[in-house]
Enzyme design. Structure first.
Site, short mmCIF file in Angstrom:
data_model
loop_
_atom_site.label_atom_id
_atom_site.label_comp_id
_atom_site.label_asym_id
_atom_site.label_seq_id
_atom_site.Cartn_x
_atom_site.Cartn_y
_atom_site.Cartn_z
N TYR A 1 -11.24 1.42 10.40
CA TYR A 1 -12.54 1.93 9.44
C TYR A 1 -12.82 0.99 8.60
CZ TYR A 1 -8.65 4.06 6.88
OH TYR A 1 -7.60 4.33 6.35
N LYS A 2 -12.04 -0.19 8.32
CA LYS A 2 -11.89 -1.09 7.38
C LYS A 2 -12.96 -2.31 7.97
CE LYS A 2 -8.14 0.56 4.61
NZ LYS A 2 -6.78 0.43 4.55
N ARG B 1 -12.03 -3.86 -7.36
CA ARG B 1 -12.17 -4.43 -6.17
C ARG B 1 -13.41 -4.75 -5.39
NH1 ARG B 1 -8.16 -2.10 -1.41
NH2 ARG B 1 -10.07 -0.69 -1.25
N PHE C 1 0.65 -1.26 -0.05
CA PHE C 1 0.07 -0.05 0.08
C PHE C 1 0.89 1.22 -0.12
CE2 PHE C 1 -2.75 3.25 1.77
CZ PHE C 1 -4.15 3.13 1.16
N ASP D 1 1.43 -4.81 8.61
CA ASP D 1 0.15 -3.99 8.51
C ASP D 1 -0.78 -5.16 8.47
OD1 ASP D 1 -1.81 -2.14 7.75
OD2 ASP D 1 -0.29 -0.94 6.81
C1 LIG Z 1 -6.13 1.68 4.37
C2 LIG Z 1 -4.65 1.32 4.28
C3 LIG Z 1 -3.88 2.13 5.27
C4 LIG Z 1 -4.55 3.44 5.74
O1 LIG Z 1 -3.75 4.35 6.34
P1 LIG Z 1 -4.32 5.68 6.74
O2 LIG Z 1 -3.16 6.33 7.61
O3 LIG Z 1 -5.56 5.35 7.78
O4 LIG Z 1 -4.88 6.40 5.68
C5 LIG Z 1 -2.70 1.93 5.40
N1 LIG Z 1 -2.01 0.88 5.04
C6 LIG Z 1 -2.58 -0.43 4.35
C7 LIG Z 1 -2.02 -1.70 4.09
C8 LIG Z 1 -3.80 -0.02 4.19
O5 LIG Z 1 -4.72 -0.86 3.37
#
Ligand SMILES: *Cc1c(COP(=O)(O)O)cnc(C)c1O
Length: 416
Positions: A226-227, A375, A130, A201
């Protein structure tokens, strides 16, 4: 379901009636007429969250005012929810904390990891991780200078890239783009064998797949609220530090809420003992209130049932796409091997953007990931099997009629 059994909508509706997780759907607000396949990006709202946020604002804030930090227990919210998330991710007690965003927590833990491995200068990660994970590592390497760098390699090359210069291996357990899932225990053991720390992560894992951080020996972890934890837009994130590291670890941001005695107002920083030192500043109380509602549901739902349904639904979705959308240029990107995938299905198509816009216009909400992926997140807590049938029927229709070619679906928007 066996491979040669014919799938019908009636058969899927019958499975929904027999679904042991069916009772969880009503715990969420889901607008009528939508098939929501984006819970891996923003989870649906728990009914309890609307109530709870209203209560916290209307009573604890409006009437309790500053007294609520003590009287309503606001100051205990972040550690309490952290403890609950620790149970969800299979971490040891007192090793998980809610704070900040995933990006900021990555910075905190990566910087701390470099300090724990002085002399080693590489943050090892995966190409296709990501972007924020890569960007944070790049920024930290630039800040540290002196030869520090992010090295990203293909997933298959990670074990070979673990040399004596790697301080920390930073991997996302379930890839946001493809849905591919790493073997956390195996890769962590390989990192440790080369003297490196393992940082995971869990953004697309927590609440979606069984996790056993303590058993896997993971050193550090971050993840999203939030996911799949359904904590609400911009919900605070979490971070985990294995108990064995907590006495030595030093965080790069030394805010007052990480102090051993924040309200002593001492001029010098002294870290709080344990995971509390990973805090920074004043926590977002309204967001924590809604996050706790999502986390409580995740704790209540047996994760083995969630995983079984997720695997069945991702397999079903792939099979329906293959059977009903053949010949339209879609390629399945997500691993077929259930052990190697998280809780999403990604489809590649050269016109993925307008196709997704056409789907959304017809009430099937997934998302687009550049350059060419459609997705679809699978959230077993609220998703019915029959809805997947309906979603694939809409996709088939859009492809067969060419409805996605309408110029209005070309317009790009800020958030994809
Ligand atoms: C969604 C996601 C993030 C989001 O990071 P934020 O700091 O909340 O914007 C980070 N890493 C991964 C792998 C994600 O899927």
């Amino acid at each position: 379901m066996t491979a040669d059994e014919t799938i019908t909508r009636e058969g899927l509706a019958a499975r929904d009636v027999a679904d042991p997780l069916a009772r969880f759907r009503d715990r969420f607000v889901l607008p009528a007429g939508l098939v929501y396949l984006d819970g891996n990006s923003l989870g649906a709202m728990p009914r309890a969250a609307a109530r709870r946020v209203g209560e916290v604002a209307g009573r604890e804030w409006a009437e309790g005012l500053i007294r609520s930090w003590n009287d309503a227990g606001w100051i205990d919210l972040a550690p309490r929810i952290g403890e609950k998330i620790g149970r969800i991710i299979g971490a040891a007690p007192a090793s998980t904390m809610v704070a900040d965003s995933t990006s900021v927590n990555l910075f905190k833990l990566l910087a701390a990891a470099l300090r724990l491995r002085p002399g080693r200068r590489i943050i090892l990660s995966e190409e296709g991780n990501f972007p924020t994970d890569l960007y944070i590592a790049q920024g930290l390497a630039a800040l540290r200078g002196d030869g520090h760098e992010l090295r990203s390699v293909a997933a298959a090359d990670i074990p070979a890239a673990l040399d004596e210069n790697v301080a920390v291996m930073m991997l996302t357990h379930v890839n946001y783009h493809t849905g591919a899932m790493h073997d956390m225990a195996a890769l962590t053991a390989q990192a440790h064998a080369r003297g490196a720390l393992a940082l995971w992560d869990l953004a697309h894992s927590a609440g979606a797949v069984p996790l056993a951080l303590a058993a896997a020996g993971a050193d550090l972890a971050v993840g999203c609220g939030y996911k799949f934890l359904n904590g609400g837009p911009g919900a605070p994130a979490f971070l985990h530090v294995a108990p064995a590291l907590q006495a030595q670890i030093r965080y790069p941001i030394t805010g007052w809420l990480a102090h051993a005695a924040p309200f002593a107002f001492e001029p010098g920083f002294r870290p709080a003992p344990g995971i509390a030192a990973a805090a920074v500043g004043t926590p977002p109380v309204l967001s924590l209130a809604s996050l706790e509602c999502g986390v409580d549901i995740a704790l209540e739902a047996p994760i083995d049932q969630v995983r079984a349904k997720s695997l069945a639904q991702t397999a079903l979705f792939m099979r329906l796409v293959e059977e009903r959308c053949a010949g339209h240029g879609l390629a399945i990107v997500t691993p077929r091997d259930g052990q190697r995938r998280g809780s999403q299905v990604s489809l590649r198509h050269e016109s993925a953007w307008p196709i997704m816009q056409a789907l959304i216009a017809r009430g099937v909400i997934g998302d687009f990931r550049a350059p060419d992926v459609l997705r679809f997140g699978i959230t077993p807590l609220y998703l019915r099997h029959a809805e997947l049938w309906d979603a694939v029927e809409v996709l088939r229709d859009i492809l067969a009629t060419g409805a996605w070619r309408d110029p209005r679906y070309e317009a790009r928007r800020a958030v994809t």
